[in-house]
Design an enzyme around this catalytic site. Structure first.
Site, mmCIF file in Angstrom:
data_model
loop_
_atom_site.group_PDB
_atom_site.id
_atom_site.type_symbol
_atom_site.label_atom_id
_atom_site.label_comp_id
_atom_site.label_asym_id
_atom_site.label_seq_id
_atom_site.Cartn_x
_atom_site.Cartn_y
_atom_site.Cartn_z
ATOM 1 N N THR A 109 0.829 -1.204 0.000
ATOM 2 C CA THR A 109 0.000 0.000 0.000
ATOM 3 C C THR A 109 0.862 1.253 0.000
ATOM 4 O O THR A 109 0.606 2.207 -0.746
ATOM 5 C CB THR A 109 -0.938 0.006 1.221
ATOM 6 N N TRP A 122 2.692 1.492 -3.388
ATOM 7 C CA TRP A 122 1.760 1.830 -4.471
ATOM 8 C C TRP A 122 1.561 3.339 -4.575
ATOM 9 O O TRP A 122 1.415 3.883 -5.675
ATOM 10 C CB TRP A 122 0.406 1.158 -4.223
ATOM 11 N N HIS A 123 1.586 4.029 -3.432
ATOM 12 C CA HIS A 123 1.329 5.465 -3.456
ATOM 13 C C HIS A 123 2.495 6.266 -4.021
ATOM 14 O O HIS A 123 2.308 7.420 -4.409
ATOM 15 C CB HIS A 123 0.985 5.968 -2.045
ATOM 16 N N GLY A 124 3.680 5.687 -4.073
ATOM 17 C CA GLY A 124 4.778 6.435 -4.676
ATOM 18 C C GLY A 124 6.135 5.903 -4.278
ATOM 19 O O GLY A 124 6.270 5.053 -3.388
ATOM 20 N N PHE A 179 -0.380 9.873 -7.761
ATOM 21 C CA PHE A 179 -0.152 8.526 -7.278
ATOM 22 C C PHE A 179 -0.554 7.484 -8.318
ATOM 23 O O PHE A 179 -0.170 6.345 -8.212
ATOM 24 C CB PHE A 179 -0.927 8.272 -5.971
#
Length: 464
Positions: free
Chosen positions: A316, A319-321, A464
């Site tokens: 998680t 995935w955001h960056g 993102f």
């Protein structure tokens, strides 16, 4: 082109829906596909390779889905090929520059890789493509046999750029045939306008406080201003993404689709576990269905459950960056959720006041980790939030917070109120269509005025 722009509202939407509503029902998928591809092409006009990658992704998923049905003995290999294709593209564009830069710190002889521009929406259509391939592999959905229908599923402009993340099963019936009902179209328009108001009239102005504080420098602000700023960011990211999701859901209703809800008043949660069931619900559902459960979920004992939770929350964060702060953010959330699951969760749920106070503190602190890229600056900011670690309560401008409180108090107050259920319930009791129409007209005109004056920002989740 973003939803909260004059070009989208006064050019794209009239042209698109002018065609969409006046063609026979059997032609609507074609119009929606062409309109969605046009929308994405406009967004990638400076980077045609991004548009080509998107078209290739549609074709790869469509072909692999058909092949898995035709050659069931090879479907595991076909699934692996599809997942590797998607993850390879995502890693290349999103993380290659970061990973290479970190390696060069230890191996200076390595050649640097130019920073690749992230294709808009790749994090979202990648997950939708993977979910489709996995569902076909599991035989929970049949492979789509018409390329136009599948292209519509992956490219629907209302949720292409920043979600909600939609599985094929959720829209399969609508892709095959849908009716445009006047009442649903009107509800969709109202939902779209309300979401736009949350974005333009609340998220944008309250977020300026966080921008102002970043400009001042964390080392130069007082403790009260630091707390005001991180609460402002908490409201900004919520109403920015909540507003976008409502706009997407509203557009879906106008198109004849029912998109899944993405937020359920997360700031009313009594634990971090509950918060992540209410925040970005489609992302949480995706990780639960396609990562956590396949790993074994909570069925194989405590150690395996903790391992699975760690994998999910690391994924998680990543995935955001690309950045250590995202990894740190994911690890912190993992630790909080484990502690809640095995130790304090029952008390937080049993004593609501305790749970709300706990989340009142943790929500802004976790968003601070999410928002501040530089770990050193993150430490400075936390030293301002908690001055007993050093630094002192006051800045060189002792009452700096009073200046910003006067400017931003209305937006902070609105953020608190609209984080609760009762304003929405109160609005839901208004049955007079004239009153509802007038309220929506005021929100629409005020939003358009702000956009016309240039008082608008891109959606935060586009990055993102």
């Amino acid at each position: 082109m973003v939803f909260s722009s004059l070009e989208f509202i006064f050019l794209f939407l009239p042209c698109f829906f002018g065609c969409y509503y006046f063609v026979p029902g059997r032609m609507r998928n074609i119009i929606l596909l062409l309109g969605s591809l046009c929308f994405y092409w406009i967004g990638t006009i400076g980077h045609p390779e991004h548009f080509i990658l998107f078209l290739v992704s549609i074709l790869v998923d469509f072909v692999l889905g058909r092949l898995m049905e035709q050659f069931p003995r090879q479907k595991r290999i076909l699934l692996a090929a599809g997942v590797l294709f998607h993850l390879g593209c995502l890693v290349t564009f999103k993380y290659a520059g970061f990973l290479t830069g970190e390696l060069r710190r230890f191996f200076p002889e390595l050649k640097s890789v130019c920073e690749l521009i992230l294709p808009i929406g790749i994090s979202f259509y990648t997950f939708q493509g993977i979910s489709y391939l996995v569902d076909v592999y599991r035989e929970t959905v049949p492979a789509e046999k018409k390329l136009v229908r599948f292209g519509v599923y992956l490219s629907m402009f209302e949720q292409l750029i920043a979600g909600p993340i939609v599985t094929y099963d959720q829209v399969r019936t609508g892709l095959a045939g849908r009716k445009i009902r006047k009442q649903e179209v009107l509800r969709g328009i109202g939902t779209f306008i309300f979401g736009m108001g949350l974005k333009v009239l609340l998220a944008n102005p309250v977020g300026k406080l966080w921008t102002d504080v970043q400009g001042i420098g964390f080392e130069s602000i007082s403790t009260p201003l630091a707390w005001m700023a991180i609460f402002a960011f908490s409201f900004q990211i919520y109403f920015d993404f909540f507003g976008y999701s409502l706009m997407a859901i509203g557009l879906g209703k106008m198109l004849g689709f029912e998109l899944p809800k993405n937020f359920d008043f997360p700031y009313l949660s009594r634990s971090m576990t509950e918060f992540w069931r209410r925040w970005h619900m489609t992302l949480g559902a995706w990780f639960r269905e396609y990562v956590y459960i396949p790993l074994g979920g909570n069925r194989e004992g405590t150690v395996t459950t903790i391992r699975n939770l760690l994998i999910v929350w690391l994924c998680t964060g990543i995935w955001h960056g690309a950045g250590y702060h995202f990894i740190l953010w994911g690890v912190i959330l993992f630790l909080l959720i484990v502690v809640e699951k095995y130790f304090i969760g029952r008390y937080l749920n049993r004593i609501p006041v305790l749970g709300h106070l706990y989340m009142f503190l943790l929500i802004p602190l976790t968003w601070a980790i999410f928002a501040i890229e530089d770990i050193g600056q993150l430490g400075v900011f936390f030293s301002r939030l908690f001055p007993f670690f050093g630094g002192g309560v006051w800045s060189i401008f002792r009452y700096d917070y009073l200046k910003y409180l006067k400017l931003y108090a209305p937006f902070l107050t609105a953020g608190v109120l609209l984080s609760m259920r009762w304003p929405f319930r109160l609005c839901g009791r208004i049955k007079n269509r004239v009153v509802v129409g007038l309220l929506l007209a005021v929100i629409f005109l005020a939003s358009v005025y702000c956009m016309y004056r240039g008082m608008d920002d891109p959606f935060l989740y586009f990055r993102f």
